[in-house]
Write a protein that holds these residues in place. Structure first.
Motif, short mmCIF file in Angstrom:
data_model
loop_
_atom_site.label_atom_id
_atom_site.label_comp_id
_atom_site.label_asym_id
_atom_site.label_seq_id
_atom_site.Cartn_x
_atom_site.Cartn_y
_atom_site.Cartn_z
N GLY A 1 1.15 -1.63 0.15
CA GLY A 1 0.04 -0.19 -0.18
C GLY A 1 0.99 1.25 0.33
O GLY A 1 0.50 2.52 -0.23
N ASP A 2 1.93 1.58 0.38
CA ASP A 2 2.87 2.71 0.29
C ASP A 2 3.85 2.39 -0.79
O ASP A 2 4.18 1.03 -1.76
CB ASP A 2 3.96 2.77 1.91
CG ASP A 2 3.77 4.37 1.85
OD1 ASP A 2 4.92 4.83 1.08
OD2 ASP A 2 3.14 4.51 2.55
N ASP A 3 4.68 2.98 -1.25
CA ASP A 3 5.97 2.93 -1.62
C ASP A 3 6.50 2.03 -1.97
O ASP A 3 7.54 0.62 -3.20
CB ASP A 3 6.89 3.60 -2.17
CG ASP A 3 6.30 5.26 -2.95
OD1 ASP A 3 5.84 4.87 -3.23
OD2 ASP A 3 5.78 5.71 -1.87
N SER A 4 7.32 1.10 -0.85
CA SER A 4 7.92 0.09 -0.71
C SER A 4 6.71 -0.54 0.60
O SER A 4 6.07 -0.45 1.67
CB SER A 4 8.98 0.36 0.51
OG SER A 4 9.70 0.73 -1.26
N ALA A 5 7.24 -2.05 1.04
CA ALA A 5 7.17 -2.68 2.16
C ALA A 5 8.90 -2.82 3.38
O ALA A 5 9.79 -2.38 2.66
CB ALA A 5 6.79 -4.00 2.04
N ILE A 6 8.34 -3.09 4.80
CA ILE A 6 9.06 -3.43 5.24
C ILE A 6 9.10 -4.27 6.23
O ILE A 6 8.12 -4.68 6.72
CB ILE A 6 9.08 -1.82 6.38
CG1 ILE A 6 9.43 -0.54 5.75
CG2 ILE A 6 10.47 -2.30 7.37
CD1 ILE A 6 9.65 -0.04 6.60
N GLU B 1 8.42 -11.09 -2.41
CA GLU B 1 7.95 -10.08 -3.54
C GLU B 1 6.96 -10.28 -4.96
O GLU B 1 8.12 -11.43 -5.35
CB GLU B 1 9.12 -9.20 -3.53
CG GLU B 1 8.60 -7.58 -4.02
CD GLU B 1 8.05 -7.22 -2.71
OE1 GLU B 1 7.70 -7.03 -1.85
OE2 GLU B 1 7.24 -5.59 -3.08
N ILE B 2 5.88 -10.38 -4.86
CA ILE B 2 5.48 -10.96 -6.74
C ILE B 2 5.03 -10.13 -7.77
O ILE B 2 4.02 -9.41 -6.91
CB ILE B 2 4.59 -11.96 -6.13
CG1 ILE B 2 4.61 -13.07 -5.10
CG2 ILE B 2 4.09 -13.01 -7.01
CD1 ILE B 2 3.96 -14.44 -4.23
N ALA B 3 5.84 -10.14 -8.48
CA ALA B 3 4.99 -9.32 -9.81
C ALA B 3 4.29 -10.61 -10.73
O ALA B 3 4.95 -11.38 -11.13
CB ALA B 3 6.67 -8.72 -9.80
N GLY C 1 5.07 -7.53 -0.47
CA GLY C 1 4.03 -6.90 -1.86
C GLY C 1 3.68 -6.98 -3.64
O GLY C 1 4.29 -8.35 -3.44
N GLY C 2 3.90 -6.33 -4.35
CA GLY C 2 4.77 -7.33 -5.58
C GLY C 2 3.81 -5.70 -6.63
O GLY C 2 4.01 -4.83 -6.11
N ASP C 3 4.00 -6.82 -7.26
CA ASP C 3 3.17 -5.66 -8.97
C ASP C 3 2.81 -6.49 -9.53
O ASP C 3 2.66 -7.77 -10.04
CB ASP C 3 4.52 -5.11 -9.94
CG ASP C 3 4.33 -4.60 -10.88
OD1 ASP C 3 3.08 -3.42 -10.47
OD2 ASP C 3 5.42 -4.19 -11.55
#
Lengths: 353, 353
Positions: A56-61, A115-117, A151-153
């Motif tokens: 939901g933000d530019d990056s995850a942590i 992280e999955i695109a 996160g992902g794309d």
């Protein structure tokens, strides 16, 4: 689809209800758009306790247990990597997790996050995207419980394309590379050998008969293992704790991957016929050839010093010896590393690109 | 190509020499195969001091300055994301780095490493793959010097597909999310607004005239920025140290991204006409519309408390105020967030898939 277009983040239950309420499950990504597609899959994505800041933000942590991160990535692309006539979206998601998680386990590490695109044609059914995300979640529950999708794309491509990056951590051991095998070590395998290749052959032999394929996909153990392997990846960190000297996952076949290990470690690996036969055990549907050359099992190949207590689940298949010349993998007196098999995506893919 | 097929890891010099010695630079990935292709690009991949274990094992290991990792990923796919008539492989590689590095900078974090998966048609020229890798290296030198390419994957797909995952670390500050803007904050931007959209329009207007396109690609500042943006990403960590309350990168246009920030922070963002005009400054080739709605600049949008010392390079463009109703972005008395623009890969992509 106004209910989808305007929705925030529906719960999994509401997604299911939404799907049930549609007379057609044929609604596509082009019909609903990116935002609604993301809203449908977000609730399905596992969020472990290590996820400090989620999607939901530019990056995850992601929080790690230490200040080093173990990292690998692997793409799965419709055509060279899977066939949608055989693989359901759930199985494709599970296999994408398995092939990536195995690379972390093979270092003796534990998966922390993915992280999955995903890129899919606009004509892809929303239901298939939701099933793919369910497959990711199921694979994570099976193979790396507690890990997060950080996160992902989501994008568009001519064929279904899945790029997974996986992060892991080493807890209490150092990384087990493929270059540490020493003469005198025991060579052992954790997981199946040749089972995936056996399943692939059964599917290929079924031709285009949909009923035969459906029966194989539903019931055949080798086919199930080919489509959605569940290798014993918990053995990876256990091998690290037990002092494994070298380890890798068997993705391209025992002979080719053992050859890579022999070359990286500058040793000979002697595979033992009697031990290999015993390792295959009651599984008499697997041929010796598939056990030696079959890929995609994602089992763990590990070497242990002679005094190590080898974790239960590993089965001894050979020995490491000094290499008198170029490193080899020998079996019944033959040097198999001269023709180790393998597959080249640019030269061997039977796709019309 | 026996010299390529059998080679280990040629140095960059030997790759160049090899290319020069070939009468045709038309050699394809199908001609040389995966191993030779990897051997050609491995020497080009940056390895920073943080790379504990580099490519060649099941996973890589990256050292962090702390035990949290900041992570993001972004795919670039031929068709929706770039046009090979306009973009050279070097520029495609640079832009893939820029779009990912911006997501880390926008958290106030510093890039540590990239994991890059590339899938290309077998007919792709080896020289183009080498140039793509050179573009990754150049982008990293420009935007995140010292960062590593920790590993990746090379596969085959119907169109050139690049999936980058980027890892970062927070050094001495906490993460700056998009949800922390507070009434009274100053709204500022670091980097260009509308320059990428201006460049894209120039390319679209050039039609199919190759000479016009070549001149634009070589010389036009807006076109160069569209094809290979070099946003001032060092401002991200500086904003974090200066106490920025909220930050994000402007990838989909100022209005849409400011709307996302307003909604995440539950505030109104008031963009100021005079300040925006001053921010565009001497760059009178950029229209107000492109400054408000143009995407892909990857500049940084940040909010600072009124007493913060705003880092040089940020330019004030507005204020955060309390939101009397649903969060808005206003400009000259109008609520722009009602129609913020944007692009949907499944509904807006002008590709025949």
């Amino acid at each position: 689809m106004p209910g989808l277009q305007c929705g925030g983040s529906p719960t999994q239950a509401s997604v299911v209800a939404m799907k049930d309420s549609l007379p057609e499950l044929e609604v596509t990504l082009a019909d609903v758009g990116e935002r609604a597609a993301l809203s449908a899959i977000f609730p399905l994505l596992p969020r472990g306790e290590n996820l400090v800041l989620g999607p939901g933000d530019d990056s995850a942590i992601v929080a790690l247990g230490q200040s080093q991160v173990v990292i690998s990535c692997d793409m799965m692309i419709e055509g060279p990597d899977f066939n949608r006539e055989w693989s359901s979206p759930v199985d494709i998601g599970r296999k994408a997790i398995a092939s990536n998680a195995a690379d972390i386990a093979a270092m003796g590490a534990t998966v922390v996050a993915y992280e999955i695109a995903v890129a899919a044609p606009p004509t892809t059914k929303l239901a298939d995207l939701v099933d793919l995300a369910s497959g990711f979640a199921r694979g994570i529950a099976e193979l790396s419980p507690g890990a997060s999708i950080a996160g992902g794309d989501l994008s568009t491509a001519p064929v279904l394309t899945i790029a997974v990056t996986v992060l892991g951590e080493l807890l209490g051991t150092k990384a087990v590379t493929r270059s540490g095998a020493k003469p005198g070590d025991v060579v052992a395998v954790g997981g199946d050998l040749g089972l995936s290749a056996t399943g692939l052959r059964a599917l290929e032999q079924a031709g285009s008969d949909r009923d035969v394929i459906a029966a194989l996909v539903a019931d055949n153990a080798a086919v199930r293992h080919h489509l959605a392997p569940v290798p014993p990846l918990h053995l990876g960190p256990q091998a690290g704790v037990a002092g494994a000297s070298a380890m890798m996952d068997i993705s391209d076949g025992l002979v080719l991957d053992a050859t890579r290990m022999a070359r990286a470690s500058v040793v000979d690996i002697v595979l033992d016929h009697a031990l290999l036969t015993k390792a295959l055990g009651a599984n008499n549907m697997i041929s010796e050839h598939d056990a030696l050359y079959g890929g995609e099992d994602h089992s763990l190949l590990a070497c242990f010093p002679p005094d190590a207590v080898i974790p239960e689940g590993f089965v001894m298949i050979g020995r490491v010896v000094e290499s008198p010349g170029p490193p080899r993998v020998t079996y019944q007196g033959k040097d198999l590393s001269l023709d180790p098999g393998g597959w080249d995506p640019f030269q061997d893919a039977s796709v019309d690109w």
